[in-house]
Design a protein around this motif. Structure first.
Motif, PDB file in Angstrom:
ATOM      1  N   ARG A  51       0.756  -1.178  -0.199  1.00 61.42           N
ATOM      2  CA  ARG A  51      -0.117   0.246   0.020  1.00 61.42           C
ATOM      3  C   ARG A  51       0.724   1.343   0.186  1.00 61.42           C
ATOM      4  NH1 ARG A  51      -5.341  -1.267   3.504  1.00 61.42           N
ATOM      5  NH2 ARG A  51      -5.791  -3.196   2.411  1.00 61.42           N
ATOM      6  N   TYR A  52       2.178   1.092   0.712  1.00 60.70           N
ATOM      7  CA  TYR A  52       2.947   2.330   0.669  1.00 60.70           C
ATOM      8  C   TYR A  52       3.343   2.623  -0.910  1.00 60.70           C
ATOM      9  CZ  TYR A  52       6.990   5.248   1.598  1.00 60.70           C
ATOM     10  OH  TYR A  52       8.014   5.916   1.733  1.00 60.70           O
ATOM     11  N   VAL A  53       3.772   1.421  -1.478  1.00 63.45           N
ATOM     12  CA  VAL A  53       4.393   1.644  -2.863  1.00 63.45           C
ATOM     13  C   VAL A  53       3.257   2.246  -3.709  1.00 63.45           C
ATOM     14  CG1 VAL A  53       5.036   0.148  -4.644  1.00 63.45           C
ATOM     15  CG2 VAL A  53       6.049  -0.441  -2.650  1.00 63.45           C
ATOM     16  N   ALA A  54       1.935   1.612  -3.495  1.00 65.12           N
ATOM     17  CA  ALA A  54       0.783   2.038  -4.360  1.00 65.12           C
ATOM     18  C   ALA A  54       0.625   3.875  -4.192  1.00 65.12           C
ATOM     19  CB  ALA A  54      -0.443   1.429  -4.252  1.00 65.12           C
ATOM     20  N   MET A  55       0.869   4.262  -2.838  1.00 63.78           N
ATOM     21  CA  MET A  55       0.554   5.659  -2.468  1.00 63.78           C
ATOM     22  C   MET A  55       1.655   6.387  -3.141  1.00 63.78           C
ATOM     23  SD  MET A  55       0.492   7.199   1.240  1.00 63.78           S
ATOM     24  CE  MET A  55       2.358   6.714   1.370  1.00 63.78           C
ATOM     25  N   THR A  56       3.213   5.777  -2.946  1.00 62.61           N
ATOM     26  CA  THR A  56       4.165   6.881  -3.446  1.00 62.61           C
ATOM     27  C   THR A  56       4.333   6.943  -5.097  1.00 62.61           C
ATOM     28  OG1 THR A  56       5.550   4.876  -2.948  1.00 62.61           O
ATOM     29  CG2 THR A  56       5.529   6.565  -1.231  1.00 62.61           C
ATOM     30  N   CYS A  57       3.593   5.763  -5.752  1.00 61.10           N
ATOM     31  CA  CYS A  57       3.838   5.630  -7.029  1.00 61.10           C
ATOM     32  C   CYS A  57       2.772   6.676  -7.694  1.00 61.10           C
ATOM     33  CB  CYS A  57       3.431   4.610  -7.577  1.00 61.10           C
ATOM     34  SG  CYS A  57       4.778   3.042  -7.295  1.00 61.10           S
ATOM     35  N   ASP A  58       1.642   7.113  -6.862  1.00 60.60           N
ATOM     36  CA  ASP A  58       0.782   8.169  -7.345  1.00 60.60           C
ATOM     37  C   ASP A  58       0.008   8.814  -6.270  1.00 60.60           C
ATOM     38  OD1 ASP A  58      -1.054   9.695  -8.793  1.00 60.60           O
ATOM     39  OD2 ASP A  58      -2.196   8.253  -9.735  1.00 60.60           O
ATOM     40  N   THR A  59       0.937   9.892  -5.899  1.00 58.09           N
ATOM     41  CA  THR A  59       0.414  10.657  -4.540  1.00 58.09           C
ATOM     42  C   THR A  59      -1.183  11.233  -4.849  1.00 58.09           C
ATOM     43  OG1 THR A  59       1.554  12.443  -5.377  1.00 58.09           O
ATOM     44  CG2 THR A  59       2.575  11.163  -3.753  1.00 58.09           C
ATOM     45  N   LYS A  60      -1.332  11.222  -6.233  1.00 57.10           N
ATOM     46  CA  LYS A  60      -2.864  11.817  -6.364  1.00 57.10           C
ATOM     47  C   LYS A  60      -3.891  10.866  -6.374  1.00 57.10           C
ATOM     48  CE  LYS A  60      -1.348  13.550 -10.558  1.00 57.10           C
ATOM     49  NZ  LYS A  60      -1.446  14.140 -11.821  1.00 57.10           N
ATOM     50  N   ASP A  61      -3.447   9.589  -6.098  1.00 56.22           N
ATOM     51  CA  ASP A  61      -4.450   8.519  -6.081  1.00 56.22           C
ATOM     52  C   ASP A  61      -5.358   8.522  -4.803  1.00 56.22           C
ATOM     53  OD1 ASP A  61      -6.038   6.191  -5.953  1.00 56.22           O
ATOM     54  OD2 ASP A  61      -4.473   5.016  -7.068  1.00 56.22           O
ATOM     55  N   GLU A  62      -6.446   9.195  -4.485  1.00 58.31           N
ATOM     56  CA  GLU A  62      -7.278   9.164  -3.168  1.00 58.31           C
ATOM     57  C   GLU A  62      -7.327   7.810  -2.577  1.00 58.31           C
ATOM     58  OE1 GLU A  62      -7.029  11.615  -1.507  1.00 58.31           O
ATOM     59  OE2 GLU A  62      -6.304  13.152  -3.064  1.00 58.31           O
ATOM     60  N   LYS A  63      -7.637   6.938  -3.534  1.00 50.95           N
ATOM     61  CA  LYS A  63      -7.964   5.414  -2.896  1.00 50.95           C
ATOM     62  C   LYS A  63      -6.733   4.714  -2.269  1.00 50.95           C
ATOM     63  CE  LYS A  63     -10.379   1.145  -4.752  1.00 50.95           C
ATOM     64  NZ  LYS A  63     -10.575   0.451  -5.913  1.00 50.95           N
ATOM     65  N   ALA A  64      -5.643   4.928  -3.138  1.00 51.59           N
ATOM     66  CA  ALA A  64      -4.434   4.306  -2.424  1.00 51.59           C
ATOM     67  C   ALA A  64      -3.758   4.919  -1.263  1.00 51.59           C
ATOM     68  CB  ALA A  64      -3.289   4.482  -3.665  1.00 51.59           C
ATOM     69  N   ALA A  65      -4.099   6.303  -1.081  1.00 55.55           N
ATOM     70  CA  ALA A  65      -3.761   7.053   0.159  1.00 55.55           C
ATOM     71  C   ALA A  65      -4.751   6.364   1.288  1.00 55.55           C
ATOM     72  CB  ALA A  65      -3.766   8.594  -0.346  1.00 55.55           C
ATOM     73  N   GLU A  97       1.298  12.101   9.373  1.00 52.56           N
ATOM     74  CA  GLU A  97       2.263  13.595   9.202  1.00 52.56           C
ATOM     75  C   GLU A  97       3.148  13.060   8.176  1.00 52.56           C
ATOM     76  OE1 GLU A  97       1.172  16.474   9.967  1.00 52.56           O
ATOM     77  OE2 GLU A  97      -0.204  15.683  11.391  1.00 52.56           O
ATOM     78  N   ILE A  98       3.809  12.171   8.205  1.00 53.02           N
ATOM     79  CA  ILE A  98       4.732  11.616   7.089  1.00 53.02           C
ATOM     80  C   ILE A  98       4.017  11.664   5.648  1.00 53.02           C
ATOM     81  CG2 ILE A  98       6.307   9.765   6.378  1.00 53.02           C
ATOM     82  CD1 ILE A  98       7.079   9.434   8.986  1.00 53.02           C
ATOM     83  N   GLN A  99       2.763  11.123   5.795  1.00 52.17           N
ATOM     84  CA  GLN A  99       2.187  11.101   4.719  1.00 52.17           C
ATOM     85  C   GLN A  99       1.672  12.380   3.965  1.00 52.17           C
ATOM     86  OE1 GLN A  99      -1.240   8.365   5.072  1.00 52.17           O
ATOM     87  NE2 GLN A  99      -1.800   8.303   2.669  1.00 52.17           N
ATOM     88  N   ALA A 100       1.487  13.330   4.935  1.00 49.10           N
ATOM     89  CA  ALA A 100       0.939  14.648   4.503  1.00 49.10           C
ATOM     90  C   ALA A 100       2.477  15.346   4.193  1.00 49.10           C
ATOM     91  CB  ALA A 100       0.507  15.385   5.810  1.00 49.10           C
ATOM     92  N   TYR A 101       3.412  14.887   4.690  1.00 51.43           N
ATOM     93  CA  TYR A 101       4.725  15.548   3.933  1.00 51.43           C
ATOM     94  C   TYR A 101       4.803  15.127   2.682  1.00 51.43           C
ATOM     95  CZ  TYR A 101       9.759  15.159   2.787  1.00 51.43           C
ATOM     96  OH  TYR A 101      10.881  15.211   2.208  1.00 51.43           O
ATOM     97  N   GLN A 102       4.731  13.797   2.444  1.00 52.24           N
ATOM     98  CA  GLN A 102       4.881  13.384   0.844  1.00 52.24           C
ATOM     99  C   GLN A 102       3.800  13.929   0.106  1.00 52.24           C
ATOM    100  OE1 GLN A 102       4.380   9.099   2.109  1.00 52.24           O
ATOM    101  NE2 GLN A 102       6.576   8.633   2.362  1.00 52.24           N
ATOM    102  N   LYS A 103       3.006  14.175   0.572  1.00 50.29           N
ATOM    103  CA  LYS A 103       2.002  14.861  -0.406  1.00 50.29           C
ATOM    104  C   LYS A 103       2.296  16.368  -0.915  1.00 50.29           C
ATOM    105  CE  LYS A 103      -3.196  15.125  -0.934  1.00 50.29           C
ATOM    106  NZ  LYS A 103      -3.263  14.275  -2.082  1.00 50.29           N
ATOM    107  N   ILE A 104       2.928  16.958  -0.154  1.00 47.77           N
ATOM    108  CA  ILE A 104       3.775  18.322  -0.428  1.00 47.77           C
ATOM    109  C   ILE A 104       4.601  18.199  -1.298  1.00 47.77           C
ATOM    110  CG2 ILE A 104       5.128  20.499   0.701  1.00 47.77           C
ATOM    111  CD1 ILE A 104       3.459  19.693   3.313  1.00 47.77           C
ATOM    112  N   THR A 105       5.569  17.329  -0.960  1.00 46.43           N
ATOM    113  CA  THR A 105       6.497  17.058  -1.942  1.00 46.43           C
ATOM    114  C   THR A 105       6.275  16.511  -3.183  1.00 46.43           C
ATOM    115  OG1 THR A 105       7.399  14.999  -0.834  1.00 46.43           O
ATOM    116  CG2 THR A 105       8.343  16.935  -0.119  1.00 46.43           C
ATOM    117  N   GLY A 122       3.667  16.892  -4.873  1.00 50.63           N
ATOM    118  CA  GLY A 122       3.033  17.773  -5.611  1.00 50.63           C
ATOM    119  C   GLY A 122       3.978  18.953  -6.193  1.00 50.63           C
ATOM    120  N   MET A 123       5.222  18.837  -6.079  1.00 51.98           N
ATOM    121  CA  MET A 123       5.978  19.893  -6.420  1.00 51.98           C
ATOM    122  C   MET A 123       6.264  19.635  -8.128  1.00 51.98           C
ATOM    123  SD  MET A 123       8.896  20.386  -3.834  1.00 51.98           S
ATOM    124  CE  MET A 123       8.334  21.102  -2.044  1.00 51.98           C
TER     125      MET A 123
END
Length: 564
Positions: free
Chosen positions: A60-74, A140-148, A150-151
């Motif tokens: 699930r971590y892999v899926a989330m980091t491969c696409d930080t815009k995928d709300e379902k994975a997040a 909070e780490i997940q929130a940080y990843q969303k910031i970076t 999205g750059m």
């Protein structure tokens, strides 16, 4: 190499908090006879459950980091962190107590003694109050990843990721390089306050975790939590000093010669990656698939087992190489615990540096393959100080055959090797900077964002290699924000320096006897974390030592190889 399950139902729903709690509770309530065999069976059942759930979390971590815009994975990852991970943490403590109280424990000390040391530390550190804090930290780490994640930058008429923008740093047009560099940092600085806020939240949580564990501060806590039994904060500080005295002068000399070749009085930060003789950037490949194929050929040429493992990764699509919008930055290798397979995540941009990134992460993957037969999941989680030896060694060994990328172009091969060895020297002062920064800020519990900037600037002054940041003070004071480890994996950085010393020794062995050096390394990797660090290093025929006695001659080897 997924083994048949013996305890966990094949149809287990990993989101079924009730069923997972029942499985853990059955382990807790099991009547284990006072003998080694039934205790070992119980340990294996417990490990299997942790492996199954660990793999769910990692996928699930892999899926989330491969696409930080995928709300379902997040959401899937967040649900696991919020609902299942606390159950695991709660029962692990209870099961640790059950294990350490069992009368037959000492009969298994030969096989599991190194793990038992870690279990005892976990018991000493455990606080039920930290379970929700650890969940909050992950969020909070997940929130940080969303910031970076999205750059991105609008540059040269298109939207580009930070990784894609980095390719401009190799362009021979200095004006273009500067524009690209400034565009990247203008974008990063837009999120400066958001990143400061993210770190403030993480720092506060970590202070509370340390306090609940009855530690003096987070430094004491993290050294115990990371099972750093073989070195201390004082050893780290001594290492920082050794790097300042023995390595920083080499980097200064490299940059001085680079400036001379470029006809510059001083280097600016956009002058560090371009060829100093103004030759076009190396273009070793044109797609992620080609990168994988050519690296696999390197591995096949240096060792049959390395080639076999590399091809297995390729065949099973266990590498996501390409950079794209919405993909988290950076690179990592992660192990799928139950399948006992590795996965590589990276952001390639068709640069020479990508070759070494994939060599590096493949080294981690080979480690996962080598230790797959370790019976418990705890032994398949390797201390970073040795895990990074596995990866960094493959970078240096991979230099021995770059023909899959450059054929007989000796100039290109020489340029590539020069870049890699320069990075080896550059890494040590950066490791010292990042590690020193973390020691300083975690020793200053009430610091502010402004204090962090001041501390970082002091460290930048200490390890100044001669780069001119005049007029760019805001960037210089925030370079630490680029280092994701500071946010995601506190104090995970000194390991790179320790491991680089180990990797340089493996490389020296490889130059004398290639097959034996890799055989020794793979044999040591097969031990997982079943032995203390000095023994893991010794099994690879290298020394666990990061004092000047070992560092200085290795730096001389690199310096001689550079022809400096």
């Amino acid at each position: 190499m997924k083994l048949p399950r013996r305890f966990v139902p094949e149809n287990l729903n990993p989101d079924d908090e009730k069923k997972i709690s029942e499985l853990y509770r059955s382990l807790l309530l099991r009547d284990i006879p006072a003998a080694a065999t039934p205790l070992r069976d119980w340990i294996l059942d417990w490990s299997e459950l942790n492996s199954v759930l660990g793999e769910v979390s990692c996928r699930r971590y892999v899926a989330m980091t491969c696409d930080t815009k995928d709300e379902k994975a997040a959401k899937a990852y967040a649900d696991f962190v919020e609902n299942i991970q606390p159950v695991i943490n709660e029962y692990d403590d209870k099961l640790n107590k059950k294990l350490m109280a069992h009368p037959a424990k000492n009969e298994l000390k030969g096989e599991f003694g190194e793990w038992f040391k870690g279990v005892q530390v976990s018991l000493d550190l455990f606080s039920p109050d930290n379970i929700p804090l650890e969940t909050e930290e992950n969020k909070e780490i997940q929130a940080y990843q969303k910031i970076t994640g999205g750059m991105s930058v609008e540059f040269e008429g298109k939207t580009q990721t930070m990784q894609q923008m980095a390719t401009y740093m190799e362009n021979t047009d200095r004006i273009l390089r500067e524009r690209a560099w400034r565009a990247m940092w203008e974008r990063r600085l837009k999120d400066k306050d958001a990143l400061d806020g993210a770190f403030d939240k993480l720092f506060k949580i970590r202070k509370e975790i340390a306090r609940n564990a009855h530690c003096r501060d987070f430094i004491d806590y993290i050294f115990l939590a990371k099972h750093r039994f073989d070195y201390s904060p004082a050893d780290c500080e001594a290492f920082h000093e050794s790097i300042e005295k023995l390595v920083l002068p080499l980097l200064k000399e490299i940059y001085k010669k680079r400036a001379q070749k470029m006809g510059l009085e001083k280097l600016r930060p956009w002058d560090l990656d371009v060829d100093p003789l103004n030759r076009p950037a190396l273009k070793p490949y044109s797609s992620g698939a080609e990168l994988i194929e050519k690296v696999d050929r390197i591995f096949e040429s240096i060792h049959p087992q390395a080639g076999k493992w590399a091809r297995e990764m390729q065949a099973q699509n266990l590498i996501d190489p390409d950079s794209r919008l919405g993909k988290a930055p950076g690179g990592y290798q992660i192990g799928f615990d139950e399948s006992r397979l590795p996965f590589i995540f990276m952001n390639s941009a068709c640069t020479d540096r990508d070759i070494y990134t994939l060599l590096h992460e493949s080294g981690h993957s080979f480690h996962q393959f080598a230790l797959a037969n370790q019976p418990i999941v705890a032994y398949r989680d390797v201390p970073a100080e040795f895990a990074e030896v596995a990866s960094m060694s493959m970078e240096l060994i991979g230099m021995s055959n770059l023909k899959p990328f450059y054929g007989d172009d000796h100039e290109a091969i020489s340029r590539s090797i020069l870049g890699e060895l320069t990075d080896v020297i550059w890494l040590f002062p950066w490791v010292a900077s990042v590690d020193s920064f973390q020691h300083r800020i975690y020793s200053f519990p009430e610091h502010t964002a402004s204090d962090r900037t001041d501390i970082w600037n002091e460290i930048m002054d200490r390890y100044d290699a001669g780069i001119d940041y005049s007029g760019l003070e805001a960037v210089r004071g925030n370079l630490w924000q680029k280092q994701l480890h500071i946010f995601e994996c506190p104090f995970y950085y000194i390991e790179y320096g320790i491991a680089q010393i180990g990797a340089l020794q493996v490389w020296a062995n490889f130059k004398k006897d290639p097959k034996k050096a890799i055989d020794d390394l793979f044999r040591a990797e097969s031990l997982g974390s079943s032995r203390p660090l000095p023994e893991l290093f010794a099994a690879a025929n290298i020394k666990f030592d990061f004092t000047p006695k070992t560092l200085e001659p290795l730096m001389q080897v690199v310096w001689d190889e550079l022809g400096a």
